[in-house]
Design a protein around this motif. Sequence first.
Motif, PDB file in Angstrom:
ATOM      1  N   ARG A   1       0.858  -1.190   0.000  1.00  0.00           N
ATOM      2  CA  ARG A   1       0.000   0.000   0.000  1.00  0.00           C
ATOM      3  C   ARG A   1       0.889   1.233   0.000  1.00  0.00           C
ATOM      4  N   MET A   2       0.437   2.272  -0.666  1.00  0.00           N
ATOM      5  CA  MET A   2       1.179   3.529  -0.629  1.00  0.00           C
ATOM      6  C   MET A   2       0.262   4.655  -0.180  1.00  0.00           C
ATOM      7  N   ARG A   3       0.815   5.484   0.689  1.00  0.00           N
ATOM      8  CA  ARG A   3       0.081   6.633   1.231  1.00  0.00           C
ATOM      9  C   ARG A   3       0.998   7.855   1.229  1.00  0.00           C
ATOM     10  N   THR A   4       0.412   9.002   1.509  1.00  0.00           N
ATOM     11  CA  THR A   4       1.184  10.233   1.317  1.00  0.00           C
ATOM     12  C   THR A   4       0.767  11.329   2.276  1.00  0.00           C
ATOM     13  N   PHE A   5       1.671  12.256   2.502  1.00  0.00           N
ATOM     14  CA  PHE A   5       1.359  13.484   3.234  1.00  0.00           C
ATOM     15  C   PHE A   5       0.998  14.625   2.276  1.00  0.00           C
ATOM     16  N   SER A   6       0.891  14.313   0.985  1.00  0.00           N
ATOM     17  CA  SER A   6       0.670  15.365  -0.010  1.00  0.00           C
ATOM     18  C   SER A   6      -0.781  15.811  -0.105  1.00  0.00           C
ATOM     19  N   LYS A   7      -1.709  14.953   0.277  1.00  0.00           N
ATOM     20  CA  LYS A   7      -3.124  15.256   0.036  1.00  0.00           C
ATOM     21  C   LYS A   7      -3.803  15.718   1.331  1.00  0.00           C
ATOM     22  N   ALA A   8      -4.334  14.808   2.115  1.00  0.00           N
ATOM     23  CA  ALA A   8      -5.088  15.218   3.310  1.00  0.00           C
ATOM     24  C   ALA A   8      -4.224  16.017   4.287  1.00  0.00           C
ATOM     25  N   TYR A   9      -2.921  15.737   4.310  1.00  0.00           N
ATOM     26  CA  TYR A   9      -2.038  16.435   5.248  1.00  0.00           C
ATOM     27  C   TYR A   9      -1.459  17.727   4.671  1.00  0.00           C
ATOM     28  N   GLY A  10      -1.757  18.009   3.407  1.00  0.00           N
ATOM     29  CA  GLY A  10      -1.433  19.318   2.834  1.00  0.00           C
ATOM     30  C   GLY A  10       0.040  19.610   2.623  1.00  0.00           C
ATOM     31  N   LEU A  11       0.852  18.566   2.433  1.00  0.00           N
ATOM     32  CA  LEU A  11       2.303  18.772   2.334  1.00  0.00           C
ATOM     33  C   LEU A  11       2.860  18.364   0.962  1.00  0.00           C
ATOM     34  N   ALA A  12       2.116  18.640  -0.094  1.00  0.00           N
ATOM     35  CA  ALA A  12       2.546  18.195  -1.429  1.00  0.00           C
ATOM     36  C   ALA A  12       3.972  18.636  -1.756  1.00  0.00           C
ATOM     37  N   GLY A  13       4.296  19.890  -1.421  1.00  0.00           N
ATOM     38  CA  GLY A  13       5.608  20.427  -1.767  1.00  0.00           C
ATOM     39  C   GLY A  13       6.739  19.889  -0.905  1.00  0.00           C
ATOM     40  N   ALA A  14       6.394  19.143   0.148  1.00  0.00           N
ATOM     41  CA  ALA A  14       7.432  18.606   1.030  1.00  0.00           C
ATOM     42  C   ALA A  14       8.011  17.311   0.494  1.00  0.00           C
ATOM     43  N   ARG A  15       7.217  16.531  -0.224  1.00  0.00           N
ATOM     44  CA  ARG A  15       7.605  15.218  -0.775  1.00  0.00           C
ATOM     45  C   ARG A  15       7.861  14.191   0.306  1.00  0.00           C
ATOM     46  N   VAL A  16       6.770  13.743   0.884  1.00  0.00           N
ATOM     47  CA  VAL A  16       6.836  12.660   1.860  1.00  0.00           C
ATOM     48  C   VAL A  16       5.708  11.678   1.577  1.00  0.00           C
ATOM     49  N   GLY A  17       6.088  10.513   1.088  1.00  0.00           N
ATOM     50  CA  GLY A  17       5.137   9.422   0.927  1.00  0.00           C
ATOM     51  C   GLY A  17       5.685   8.211   1.657  1.00  0.00           C
ATOM     52  N   TYR A  18       4.853   7.178   1.778  1.00  0.00           N
ATOM     53  CA  TYR A  18       5.362   5.956   2.410  1.00  0.00           C
ATOM     54  C   TYR A  18       4.638   4.746   1.858  1.00  0.00           C
ATOM     55  N   ALA A  19       5.343   3.627   1.910  1.00  0.00           N
ATOM     56  CA  ALA A  19       4.763   2.354   1.504  1.00  0.00           C
ATOM     57  C   ALA A  19       4.662   1.469   2.736  1.00  0.00           C
ATOM     58  N   LEU A  20       3.576   0.714   2.795  1.00  0.00           N
ATOM     59  CA  LEU A  20       3.308  -0.213   3.895  1.00  0.00           C
ATOM     60  C   LEU A  20       3.221  -1.606   3.312  1.00  0.00           C
ATOM     61  N   GLY A  21       3.920  -2.562   3.926  1.00  0.00           N
ATOM     62  CA  GLY A  21       3.818  -3.914   3.387  1.00  0.00           C
ATOM     63  C   GLY A  21       4.601  -4.925   4.191  1.00  0.00           C
ATOM     64  N   GLU A  22       4.640  -6.101   3.656  1.00  0.00           N
ATOM     65  CA  GLU A  22       5.351  -7.226   4.270  1.00  0.00           C
ATOM     66  C   GLU A  22       6.822  -6.847   4.383  1.00  0.00           C
ATOM     67  N   ARG A  23       7.472  -7.246   5.455  1.00  0.00           N
ATOM     68  CA  ARG A  23       8.787  -6.683   5.764  1.00  0.00           C
ATOM     69  C   ARG A  23       9.863  -7.013   4.728  1.00  0.00           C
ATOM     70  N   ASN A  24       9.780  -8.181   4.098  1.00  0.00           N
ATOM     71  CA  ASN A  24      10.808  -8.494   3.094  1.00  0.00           C
ATOM     72  C   ASN A  24      10.657  -7.622   1.854  1.00  0.00           C
ATOM     73  N   THR A  25       9.405  -7.352   1.506  1.00  0.00           N
ATOM     74  CA  THR A  25       9.161  -6.448   0.381  1.00  0.00           C
ATOM     75  C   THR A  25       9.673  -5.055   0.719  1.00  0.00           C
ATOM     76  N   ILE A  26       9.369  -4.607   1.920  1.00  0.00           N
ATOM     77  CA  ILE A  26       9.795  -3.270   2.337  1.00  0.00           C
ATOM     78  C   ILE A  26      11.321  -3.190   2.405  1.00  0.00           C
ATOM     79  N   ARG A  27      11.950  -4.260   2.913  1.00  0.00           N
ATOM     80  CA  ARG A  27      13.405  -4.246   3.049  1.00  0.00           C
ATOM     81  C   ARG A  27      14.089  -4.150   1.678  1.00  0.00           C
ATOM     82  N   ALA A  28      13.429  -4.665   0.660  1.00  0.00           N
ATOM     83  CA  ALA A  28      14.036  -4.631  -0.677  1.00  0.00           C
ATOM     84  C   ALA A  28      14.303  -3.202  -1.149  1.00  0.00           C
ATOM     85  N   PHE A  29      13.503  -2.249  -0.700  1.00  0.00           N
ATOM     86  CA  PHE A  29      13.742  -0.850  -1.089  1.00  0.00           C
ATOM     87  C   PHE A  29      15.130  -0.378  -0.655  1.00  0.00           C
ATOM     88  N   GLU A  30      15.645  -0.968   0.432  1.00  0.00           N
ATOM     89  CA  GLU A  30      16.971  -0.556   0.928  1.00  0.00           C
ATOM     90  C   GLU A  30      18.078  -0.854  -0.067  1.00  0.00           C
TER      91      GLU A  30
END
Lengths: 382, 382
Positions: free
Chosen positions: A229-258
Amino acid sequence: MFIARHCVTFPAMTGPRFTNLANSLPATVPFVGPEAQERAIGHPFAARMGANENIFGPSPKAIAAMQRASADIWKYADPESHKLRQALALHYGIGSDNIVVGEGIDGLLGYLVRLLIAPGDAVVTSDGAYPTFNYHVAGFGGALHKVPYIDDAESLPNLLLKAAEVDAKLVYFANPDNPMGSVSSGAEIKAQVENIPDGCILLLDEAYIEFAPEGAAPNIAINDPRIIRMRTFSKAYGLAGARVGYALGERNTIRAFEKIRNHFGMNRAAQAGALAALQDGEWLEHTKNCVANSRDSIAAIARKHGLKPLPSATNFVAIDCGGDGMWAKRILDGLVSEGIFVRMPAVAPQNRCIRVSCAPEEELRLFDIALGKVLTGLHSSS
Amino acid sequence: MFIARHCVTFPAMTGPRFTNLANSLPATVPFVGPEAQERAIGHPFAARMGANENIFGPSPKAIAAMQRASADIWKYADPESHKLRQALALHYGIGSDNIVVGEGIDGLLGYLVRLLIAPGDAVVTSDGAYPTFNYHVAGFGGALHKVPYIDDAESLPNLLLKAAEVDAKLVYFANPDNPMGSVSSGAEIKAQVENIPDGCILLLDEAYIEFAPEGAAPNIAINDPRIIRMRTFSKAYGLAGARVGYALGERNTIRAFEKIRNHFGMNRAAQAGALAALQDGEWLEHTKNCVANSRDSIAAIARKHGLKPLPSATNFVAIDCGGDGMWAKRILDGLVSEGIFVRMPAVAPQNRCIRVSCAPEEELRLFDIALGKVLTGLHSSS
């Protein structure tokens, strides 16, 4: 420092040898920004209602946190985004190893596609869904298969049928949807999880989820390796210009981003702003009320001018202009020339609509006036 | 929202199918951040002198610009970074189409490697040079060939000889060098340009160029397709946490970045801060003076303790600890446990040194005390 003004010529053999893939790509941008449009038309927009930014703004506490952090900006950001990930873990009741923070969902989409897609690998999305996802799939040589919208909504069952058919490694599904604003219930999505083919991962883009009705987010185990899943601070939190999003998922999938991400890609003040925004639940409720009221107002303005607003679970309203894509484009162009920045879907039949972001009363008033003027002009000239 | 606390099990076949390349990569980070070290040791560092951050800070005008821009952070940044690119174009007397702005040099390195390097393609760098470059080369499957330092300096002639030998598509050369602080003259570099092999591009990393003596930047035509230069607001301009770097080069090379970059990856306030920093030349001069004085002080402290400071054209000093890498590591570990964050080169014989970033007097005082204590402890125990 550079000899720039006179022309130096070089032998034909010199210079970069791009990869075949890079050579095959067009120089493109998924979205032309409003600033570029303003430069083209020669004046700033009077109302910026085209990029689904949250014009109601972020929590004042987030602004204050970023302003404080600006004084410390000589420090690199924590490459682990530790504090923000800890806060998100607490917020969702999951582990911080289930979370990766990145340079907006856009950045995370690029990383995920890079991890999964080698040239020729199959990917599935809806025809007319988020262009930046398609940009990244093309950028890594993926074979993108598109499924039509049904009744202005993405069809998860059809996306998964197509995924099985083409042996897709990745399926994109946004809930709520952009650009139409439609939404599936969490129960509907959860019922489809068993239909995700083996070896396929469902990317659930929930950028607009905070605006959606209760129950739109499916209750899925965080350690289910079939979903990210992917979520962001750009919409409801009003921080589009800050560039902060995040992905939520199974830990091995998440670790692969590293393995591949730009570990020092995050802005330090943005991390602080996102943390403060997450902790201001009251402001989030305030924002959701403002957005809900604004949706109603946009719908009322559309109806007043004889157009048909579509239901929306987001911070924008798709307005059916009652004709084809050419007709909607004429209305959009008219609005832009009146100083109202709006956008529209790219694909038929959704491109019969214009897409208008929620905004405070003053912007709505300008939109109302401009829309009336544009429609009157178009009707009198036709 | 998530079922996280109880363990759900899934069939072995489910989940993501990563690319072969992604599977082959380790989960790694080029640099562990000081925050992670602080969490590990249980207390914050007393002096942060390890990441070559500019502790003297950015221009107050840059801070003010970022603080003002924080209030508008609900807007996405201009994906073209138009104003900043215009200002840089004016600054250098080149075209704005010779400039691409990105999420620090780190981000731009990733994009450049992606554009050029397919699995197996040859790349050349110095053994012990910037690890983040190597990280990106590995991340795209490149075959990295390393050339030794000579007298603690990168050897451009040897790098180019190796490039010809292995048919490299890309050569990395930092001037001034990190982690040793050594520098080549612009004339020396320019004399080597004709030795760049056909089809090879020289990446000239000038992250520290503002600290270098006059004449360190080679006068090379901006439209020479054999060279791309990278610079940053992270070092002399004191904006490491903002993430603003840029590449300068021939326009076709620069345009290629448009095919793949995260167009909405820039922080809006960071763009404003970088623009204000660029325009405050007086502060830059102030910073350069502070850094030059601090270099002298670090050198004096090193000598006082019987160690040998190396000459530096950067905002850090490599200190020869007079032994091997194990000895330097013991000194580094001692400093870290005394609350002084420093780093050291990774490769012999450069790893006989520790690398200490320039800092104001208070940090230098703490460094002086800690270094004395650590050396006394090590000498008495040996």
